[in-house]
Design a protein around this motif. Sequence first.
Motif, PDB file in Angstrom:
ATOM      1  N   PRO A 190      11.716  22.137  16.627  1.00  8.75           N
ATOM      2  CA  PRO A 190      11.460  21.718  15.199  1.00  8.75           C
ATOM      3  C   PRO A 190      10.695  22.926  14.063  1.00  8.75           C
ATOM      4  CG  PRO A 190       9.996  20.622  16.757  1.00  8.75           C
ATOM      5  CD  PRO A 190      11.076  21.432  17.509  1.00  8.75           C
ATOM      6  N   PHE A 191      10.748  22.877  13.088  1.00 10.21           N
ATOM      7  CA  PHE A 191      10.191  23.759  12.190  1.00 10.21           C
ATOM      8  C   PHE A 191       9.543  23.311  10.885  1.00 10.21           C
ATOM      9  CE2 PHE A 191      12.306  26.080   8.813  1.00 10.21           C
ATOM     10  CZ  PHE A 191      13.403  25.352   8.548  1.00 10.21           C
ATOM     11  N   ILE A 192       8.519  23.935  10.457  1.00  6.74           N
ATOM     12  CA  ILE A 192       7.882  23.347   9.417  1.00  6.74           C
ATOM     13  C   ILE A 192       7.928  24.692   8.275  1.00  6.74           C
ATOM     14  CG2 ILE A 192       5.337  23.091   8.317  1.00  6.74           C
ATOM     15  CD1 ILE A 192       5.270  21.211  10.699  1.00  6.74           C
ATOM     16  N   GLN A 193       8.211  24.584   6.798  1.00  5.76           N
ATOM     17  CA  GLN A 193       7.884  25.796   5.970  1.00  5.76           C
ATOM     18  C   GLN A 193       6.669  25.506   5.183  1.00  5.76           C
ATOM     19  OE1 GLN A 193      10.227  27.971   5.328  1.00  5.76           O
ATOM     20  NE2 GLN A 193      12.317  27.300   5.287  1.00  5.76           N
ATOM     21  N   ILE A 194       5.866  26.693   5.133  1.00  4.26           N
ATOM     22  CA  ILE A 194       4.804  26.685   4.349  1.00  4.26           C
ATOM     23  C   ILE A 194       5.039  28.093   3.328  1.00  4.26           C
ATOM     24  CG2 ILE A 194       2.368  26.970   4.389  1.00  4.26           C
ATOM     25  CD1 ILE A 194       2.258  25.818   6.861  1.00  4.26           C
ATOM     26  N   PRO A 195       5.902  27.790   2.418  1.00  4.57           N
ATOM     27  CA  PRO A 195       6.330  28.927   1.594  1.00  4.57           C
ATOM     28  C   PRO A 195       4.865  29.481   0.637  1.00  4.57           C
ATOM     29  CG  PRO A 195       6.985  26.769   0.474  1.00  4.57           C
ATOM     30  CD  PRO A 195       6.346  26.503   2.040  1.00  4.57           C
ATOM     31  N   THR A 196       4.934  30.777   0.627  1.00  5.41           N
ATOM     32  CA  THR A 196       3.827  31.336  -0.082  1.00  5.41           C
ATOM     33  C   THR A 196       4.189  32.467  -1.320  1.00  5.41           C
ATOM     34  OG1 THR A 196       4.022  33.232   1.169  1.00  5.41           O
ATOM     35  CG2 THR A 196       2.473  31.648   1.886  1.00  5.41           C
ATOM     36  N   THR A 197       5.655  32.363  -1.761  1.00  5.76           N
ATOM     37  CA  THR A 197       5.950  32.796  -3.009  1.00  5.76           C
ATOM     38  C   THR A 197       6.600  31.590  -3.824  1.00  5.76           C
ATOM     39  OG1 THR A 197       8.360  33.401  -2.147  1.00  5.76           O
ATOM     40  CG2 THR A 197       6.593  34.880  -1.849  1.00  5.76           C
ATOM     41  N   LEU A 198       6.704  32.013  -5.209  1.00  6.20           N
ATOM     42  CA  LEU A 198       7.306  30.939  -5.999  1.00  6.20           C
ATOM     43  C   LEU A 198       8.859  30.788  -5.702  1.00  6.20           C
ATOM     44  CD1 LEU A 198       7.045  29.148  -8.508  1.00  6.20           C
ATOM     45  CD2 LEU A 198       7.544  31.095 -10.065  1.00  6.20           C
ATOM     46  N   GLU A 236       6.944  39.471  -8.448  1.00  8.58           N
ATOM     47  CA  GLU A 236       7.673  38.572  -7.593  1.00  8.58           C
ATOM     48  C   GLU A 236       7.639  37.171  -8.308  1.00  8.58           C
ATOM     49  OE1 GLU A 236       7.415  38.273  -3.284  1.00  8.58           O
ATOM     50  OE2 GLU A 236       6.882  40.342  -3.303  1.00  8.58           O
ATOM     51  N   LEU A 237       6.423  36.942  -8.964  1.00  9.56           N
ATOM     52  CA  LEU A 237       6.577  35.749  -9.743  1.00  9.56           C
ATOM     53  C   LEU A 237       7.739  35.565 -10.774  1.00  9.56           C
ATOM     54  CD1 LEU A 237       4.334  33.152 -10.299  1.00  9.56           C
ATOM     55  CD2 LEU A 237       3.865  34.735 -12.589  1.00  9.56           C
ATOM     56  N   ARG A 238       7.872  36.693 -11.502  1.00  9.09           N
ATOM     57  CA  ARG A 238       9.059  36.573 -12.290  1.00  9.09           C
ATOM     58  C   ARG A 238      10.476  36.538 -11.747  1.00  9.09           C
ATOM     59  NH1 ARG A 238       6.207  41.215 -14.464  1.00  9.09           N
ATOM     60  NH2 ARG A 238       7.822  42.674 -13.593  1.00  9.09           N
ATOM     61  N   ALA A 239      10.699  37.059 -10.436  1.00 12.60           N
ATOM     62  CA  ALA A 239      11.682  36.719  -9.739  1.00 12.60           C
ATOM     63  C   ALA A 239      11.909  35.281  -9.443  1.00 12.60           C
ATOM     64  CB  ALA A 239      11.795  37.488  -8.816  1.00 12.60           C
ATOM     65  N   GLY A 240      10.910  34.776  -8.962  1.00 14.28           N
ATOM     66  CA  GLY A 240      10.893  33.260  -8.670  1.00 14.28           C
ATOM     67  C   GLY A 240      11.312  32.591  -9.855  1.00 14.28           C
ATOM     68  N   LEU A 241      10.658  32.765 -11.085  1.00 15.42           N
ATOM     69  CA  LEU A 241      11.239  32.152 -12.187  1.00 15.42           C
ATOM     70  C   LEU A 241      12.640  32.186 -12.643  1.00 15.42           C
ATOM     71  CD1 LEU A 241       7.933  32.881 -14.642  1.00 15.42           C
ATOM     72  CD2 LEU A 241       8.794  30.713 -13.461  1.00 15.42           C
ATOM     73  N   ALA A 242      13.412  33.149 -12.017  1.00 18.11           N
ATOM     74  CA  ALA A 242      14.837  33.192 -12.286  1.00 18.11           C
ATOM     75  C   ALA A 242      15.353  31.847 -11.541  1.00 18.11           C
ATOM     76  CB  ALA A 242      15.279  34.462 -11.648  1.00 18.11           C
ATOM     77  N   GLU A 243      14.943  31.541 -10.134  1.00 17.97           N
ATOM     78  CA  GLU A 243      15.371  30.396  -9.825  1.00 17.97           C
ATOM     79  C   GLU A 243      14.992  29.040 -10.537  1.00 17.97           C
ATOM     80  OE1 GLU A 243      17.641  30.460  -7.533  1.00 17.97           O
ATOM     81  OE2 GLU A 243      17.626  32.161  -6.311  1.00 17.97           O
ATOM     82  N   VAL A 244      13.944  28.954 -10.951  1.00  9.93           N
ATOM     83  CA  VAL A 244      13.258  27.968 -11.645  1.00  9.93           C
ATOM     84  C   VAL A 244      14.191  27.705 -12.934  1.00  9.93           C
ATOM     85  CG1 VAL A 244      11.557  27.207 -13.210  1.00  9.93           C
ATOM     86  CG2 VAL A 244      11.027  28.161 -10.969  1.00  9.93           C
ATOM     87  N   ILE A 245      14.298  28.800 -13.784  1.00 12.08           N
ATOM     88  CA  ILE A 245      15.356  28.610 -14.838  1.00 12.08           C
ATOM     89  C   ILE A 245      16.652  28.158 -14.628  1.00 12.08           C
ATOM     90  CG2 ILE A 245      16.290  30.048 -16.588  1.00 12.08           C
ATOM     91  CD1 ILE A 245      13.894  31.927 -16.684  1.00 12.08           C
TER      92      ILE A 245
END
Lengths: 362, 362
Positions: free
Chosen positions: A123-131, A177-186
């Motif tokens: 089993p595994f659990i994700q605790i993501p720390t980047t956008l 990295e915040l901006r890079a995360g926004l690419a996937e949000v968009i």
Amino acid sequence: METLTVALGERAYPIHVGRGLLDRCDLLVPFLRQPKVAIVTNSTVAPLYLERLAQSLRRAGVDVADILLPDGEQFKNWQTLNSIFDALLQRRCERSTTLVALGGGVVGDMTGFAAACFQRGMPFIQIPTTLLAQVDSSVGGKTAINHPLGKNMIGAFYQPKLVLADTDTLGTLPDRELRAGLAEVIKYGVIRDLAFFEWLEENIEHCLQRDPEALAEAICRSCRNKAEVVVADEHERGERALLNLGHTFGHAIEAGLGYGEWLHGEAVAAGTMMAAQLSLQLGWIASPEVARVEHLLQRAGLPVTGPTLAVERYLELMRHDKKVLAGKLNLVLLKGVGHAVVSDAASLAEVASAIARRSVHA
Amino acid sequence: METLTVALGERAYPIHVGRGLLDRCDLLVPFLRQPKVAIVTNSTVAPLYLERLAQSLRRAGVDVADILLPDGEQFKNWQTLNSIFDALLQRRCERSTTLVALGGGVVGDMTGFAAACFQRGMPFIQIPTTLLAQVDSSVGGKTAINHPLGKNMIGAFYQPKLVLADTDTLGTLPDRELRAGLAEVIKYGVIRDLAFFEWLEENIEHCLQRDPEALAEAICRSCRNKAEVVVADEHERGERALLNLGHTFGHAIEAGLGYGEWLHGEAVAAGTMMAAQLSLQLGWIASPEVARVEHLLQRAGLPVTGPTLAVERYLELMRHDKKVLAGKLNLVLLKGVGHAVVSDAASLAEVASAIARRSVHA
């Protein structure tokens, strides 16, 4: 805290989004099959959050091992994966120990793949720390490592038991990295959610300023989109491929420059514009729609043209991509903002032309 | 030709057992998603059977790539697995190309794991050419590679689309490997099928003399047992563990001597006797039952005692086995011939004593 569910029957799992979740081990402990976890993280995230999470678990009587990886996409390979297996065996972790991924997309993808393979599945659990990880890679069960000939070539579909997205962790995220995360949000807006795209047009600056409410809203709406797509098509036989908007181009950029040079989200942003350009050339969308996507990406501080890389090199790298089917290049293209389709309608010459128009030339 | 089905719902697949199946590509072609296969085999099997299979497929219009591995359990590792990925990418194999395993258990386990991981899963077909592979490893979807700290530590549950067991291929099998395969055949009788055990007591010499009808019968009855167990418990949460009779001891023997020194079936035979011995010590079975199992294994030319290896070394290696749960050693033990159970009832001291009584001492 808001909670969504990825409704995958017996593999269903919750996603919690909110502040201070790293201390909420009460959310995590009910999912453990034995009171033992191995936390996989990297040298950047560990000093920030590892001790807090580990302390909270230890106080709840959980035996905690930690496994430290080097930080960076260039380490998303066999050698690093093997180091996880070595550590799991040295620390006598078992099939019923839970693996916890604490970090960004690279940590999550590798930890998930390690969990899928170790003793044929733990089993595994994700605790993501980047956008990026909170809105994309931690949800949906795609796990992988890279191969010198292609990104994410070796992997598994393997769902986590739980995703904990603590928005406070975004406070330490570098701007780039915040901006890079926004690419996937968009991306979610562009492929299937015009209302979300419009919300982003209104709120992109709030997201960039890290307004907690704006970020939580962006994460929840992204995860809801992703969860819907994953539930409809867990193993990417159809609709799920829409999530790859810009990714086939983007992977070529990442591989062509060497992994780690451009961030994944940056490559996806430029790749999204190549896909939009190609859709324009096919007459599927009009210039104002291309400009609208471009404008939002630019406001998010993302690149909208590819790097200096020969068109032939792009095509060579794209042919290795997983989206190739029976020799034809399957690409995600646009029929409008909020409406993407998977298509092999574009000839290689048209693909080459779109790349050329959307790249910086040497 | 006889056909069985592994009734796993949407992952159900047929097992064909019979003579001359290598030429029957009509059985295989309907399962291909594109007219392209990559055949993985090894340097021993290739000169015997590769060309025949490849020709038959090419005549049916199928594009055939072949991937040659070195022969031997000592190559069941990351490096060899990676060489499969390299070859698949170099030959532009895609997610819809079918991987075909032509060979024994090592080839089948590694090919299956490669298929599970390449681009997160491609279809694969098993064409087992050893008795061990035909009665055991090709059926049930357990795939894996070894880790220096434990056998089959890294792997996946991943079912084939089809199993073709051509009994003619057993004609070229060395005697030692035929006998090793019989260890797993006998296992099915011991754990859950007394009638089959009795049939083997009548027919073991016919099997050793490679009587085609006796071998086909032994293979079909073995596969039927295995299919029933797998269908009841695909991911080894319970009953499937019974198939591991003798395996926890056996894996320790293989790892302790270095993989490849003893054949898997030989180690399982000695391990089966250790499990029988332990069951006797627990008072669960009587001496005549232990003797009955021992006698059949001996008639099959199999070892009934372990090699020179310190008891402490056994215990250390067994603790790494996947069957360890919450620190307790779960073993398959006997309540009678034809009746095995999974139990953690034996103390480490009792396990050590059983090993000592069933080993050659230095």
